[in-house]
Scaffold this motif. Structure first.
Motif, short mmCIF file in Angstrom:
data_model
loop_
_atom_site.label_atom_id
_atom_site.label_comp_id
_atom_site.label_asym_id
_atom_site.label_seq_id
_atom_site.Cartn_x
_atom_site.Cartn_y
_atom_site.Cartn_z
N HIS A 1 -8.56 3.71 0.91
CA HIS A 1 -8.17 3.34 -0.62
C HIS A 1 -9.12 3.62 -1.48
O HIS A 1 -9.92 2.78 -1.88
CB HIS A 1 -7.43 1.97 -0.57
CG HIS A 1 -6.19 2.04 0.04
ND1 HIS A 1 -4.88 1.90 -0.30
CD2 HIS A 1 -6.17 1.60 1.52
CE1 HIS A 1 -3.88 1.74 0.53
NE2 HIS A 1 -4.49 1.45 1.61
N MET B 1 0.89 -1.04 0.01
CA MET B 1 -0.08 -0.02 0.03
C MET B 1 0.82 1.34 -0.06
O MET B 1 1.95 1.23 0.64
CB MET B 1 -0.97 -0.03 1.13
CG MET B 1 -1.95 -1.16 1.47
SD MET B 1 -3.05 -0.95 2.54
CE MET B 1 -2.26 -1.30 3.97
N MET C 1 -8.39 4.92 7.27
CA MET C 1 -7.57 4.63 5.94
C MET C 1 -8.78 4.40 4.89
O MET C 1 -9.49 3.52 4.96
CB MET C 1 -6.89 3.04 6.18
CG MET C 1 -5.90 2.90 5.14
SD MET C 1 -5.62 1.05 4.89
CE MET C 1 -4.40 0.98 6.37
N HIS D 1 0.61 4.91 1.32
CA HIS D 1 -0.08 6.03 2.15
C HIS D 1 0.13 7.18 2.13
O HIS D 1 1.40 7.42 2.16
CB HIS D 1 -0.15 5.26 3.58
CG HIS D 1 -0.91 3.89 3.85
ND1 HIS D 1 -0.31 3.01 4.55
CD2 HIS D 1 -2.07 3.48 3.32
CE1 HIS D 1 -1.14 2.06 4.52
NE2 HIS D 1 -2.17 2.27 3.79
CU LIG Z 1 -3.73 1.14 3.61
#
Ligand SMILES: [Cu+2]
Length: 209
Positions: free
Chosen positions: A144, A31, A142, A33
């Motif tokens: 996405h 990921m 979080m 971030h």
């Molecule tokens: Cu993430």
């Protein structure tokens, strides 16, 4: 039709039609971030990977469950996620909003969430996609989002992160942050693989095998 061309035909067919709907793939590991922090009255948005591009991948013939069908036939990816870097307190009743300032034409965005919770995402168009608002209210968790493109090529998008009130307006007295994300929508590896096998067959035939 010999054995080798049979295999090619079958693999092409299975990739094109009749597939059961699934949830879209998580594209791009690990990921990435965008770390959002608030130090005093100044927002920061930190992206470790600089201008390295994240890949938007294409999966021809796949169909996706529910609202995720908006990603069908497009190059897409969900590698980028907005994430809090420590505790953020923007003041009572306030939140953090993200505004798309500019983007390469053709870049689409759909609302996501935690990567492993694809069934709970709304897949709503955001950041100007399909006439949606350029401003998206980040829930502080979080997230996405799903980025997508019809055409292969390079894309980028620049965002402003700001403290907003309950009505979505910027709150005076805070300094904004900006961040740019970089994308590359690429052809399908599977299609290249089929072409590769076809090339192999042609080579075999030329050698008379
Ligand atoms: Cu993430």
């Amino acid at each position: 039709m010999n054995k080798f061309s049979m295999i090619v035909a079958v693999s092409m067919f299975s990739g094109l039609a009749g597939a059961e709907p699934i949830w879209p793939h998580n594209v791009g590991m690990p990921m990435r971030h965008i770390m959002i922090s608030l130090e005093g009255n100044t927002l920061h948005a930190h992206a470790d990977w600089g201008d390295e591009r994240t890949i938007l991948q294409r999966f021809p013939g796949e169909t996706y469950l529910g609202a995720a069908s908006v990603l069908e036939g497009k190059a897409y990816g969900d590698q980028y996620g907005w994430l809090a870097d420590g505790f953020i307190d923007p003041g009572p009743g306030n939140g953090i909003s993200i505004e798309l300032l500019s983007a390469t034409p053709g870049l689409e965005t759909y609302e996501g969430g935690m990567r492993m919770m694809k069934a709970s995402h709304t897949y709503n168009p955001i950041f100007g996609t399909a006439g949606s608002s350029m401003v998206w209210d980040w829930p502080g968790t979080m997230v996405h989002n799903w980025y997508a493109a019809e055409l292969n090529g390079d894309y980028e998008a620049t965002y402003r992160i700001f403290v907003s009130d309950a009505a979505g307006n910027a709150v005076a007295g805070y300094a904004d942050a900006t961040v740019t994300l970089y994308f590359r929508a690429v052809p399908t590896p599977g299609a290249l693989g089929v072409l590769g096998v076809g090339g192999l067959l042609a080579a075999r035939r030329r050698r008379g095998s």
